[in-house]
Design a protein around this motif. Structure first.
Motif, short mmCIF file in Angstrom:
data_model
loop_
_atom_site.label_atom_id
_atom_site.label_comp_id
_atom_site.label_asym_id
_atom_site.label_seq_id
_atom_site.Cartn_x
_atom_site.Cartn_y
_atom_site.Cartn_z
N GLU A 59 -32.69 34.92 31.11
CA GLU A 59 -32.10 33.60 30.90
C GLU A 59 -33.14 32.49 31.03
O GLU A 59 -33.11 31.51 30.29
CB GLU A 59 -30.95 33.35 31.88
N LEU A 60 -34.08 32.64 31.95
CA LEU A 60 -35.13 31.63 32.10
C LEU A 60 -36.07 31.59 30.89
O LEU A 60 -36.63 30.55 30.58
CB LEU A 60 -35.92 31.87 33.38
N SER A 66 -40.02 22.02 30.39
CA SER A 66 -39.44 20.83 31.04
C SER A 66 -38.15 21.20 31.79
O SER A 66 -37.85 20.63 32.84
CB SER A 66 -39.17 19.73 30.03
N ASP A 67 -37.41 22.17 31.26
CA ASP A 67 -36.22 22.65 31.96
C ASP A 67 -36.60 23.36 33.26
O ASP A 67 -35.93 23.22 34.29
CB ASP A 67 -35.42 23.60 31.08
N HIS A 68 -37.69 24.12 33.20
CA HIS A 68 -38.18 24.79 34.40
C HIS A 68 -38.58 23.76 35.46
O HIS A 68 -38.31 23.96 36.65
CB HIS A 68 -39.38 25.68 34.07
N ILE A 108 -29.21 22.51 29.91
CA ILE A 108 -29.71 23.76 30.49
C ILE A 108 -28.59 24.78 30.61
O ILE A 108 -28.77 25.96 30.31
CB ILE A 108 -30.35 23.48 31.87
N TYR A 109 -27.42 24.32 31.02
CA TYR A 109 -26.29 25.23 31.24
C TYR A 109 -25.78 25.84 29.94
O TYR A 109 -25.22 26.94 29.95
CB TYR A 109 -25.15 24.50 31.95
N GLN A 110 -25.95 25.15 28.81
CA GLN A 110 -25.50 25.68 27.53
C GLN A 110 -26.50 26.70 26.96
O GLN A 110 -26.12 27.63 26.27
CB GLN A 110 -25.29 24.57 26.50
N ARG A 111 -27.78 26.49 27.24
CA ARG A 111 -28.80 27.37 26.67
C ARG A 111 -29.06 28.62 27.51
O ARG A 111 -29.55 29.62 26.98
CB ARG A 111 -30.11 26.61 26.47
#
Length: 124
Positions: A59-60, A66-68, A108-111
């Motif tokens: 998932e990561l 930038s999300d990380h 982030i939660y959608q991807r």
């Protein structure tokens, strides 16, 4: 004076190149992913829950650098742990809400499916 200026310029170019390499290549993303998973596993142990490491890694990989960075900031703040211990002050709570908003805007939660972190690290 010129020597000092040249040294400072060299240092700033080197630091900028290092950051660019870290942020825009898979190296930085992998390093942050490993750190996040390590911290999340430790948090899960504290509340006696099991996490699927392989699924978290997959998932990561779906997320950008930038999300990380947002996830690292949130994990370092660790508001749920502070709340459990009763140490969550107003300033930390405001930072917590701002980070949640940024994470929502970044989708982030959608991807990535980070649902196994609910009530361990992320709010449920």
């Amino acid at each position: 004076m010129k020597k000092t200026l040249a040294i400072l310029f060299g240092i700033s170019v080197f630091a900028g190149a290092g950051y660019a390499t870290f942020a825009y290549t898979p190296i930085g993303k992998m390093a942050l992913s490993k750190w996040l998973i390590k911290k999340w596993m430790q948090s899960a142990e504290k509340v006696n829950k099991k996490l699927d490491r392989k699924k978290l890694e997959q998932e990561l990989k779906k997320l950008k650098y930038s999300d990380h960075e947002l996830l690292v900031k949130y994990t370092m703040l660790n508001p749920l742990e502070k709340k459990r211990k009763g140490k969550l002050n107003d300033k930390a709570e405001q930072r917590f809400k701002k980070l949640i908003e940024k994470m929502t805007k970044a989708k982030i939660y959608q991807r990535a499916d980070l649902s196994q972190l609910d009530n361990i690290v992320l709010p449920g």
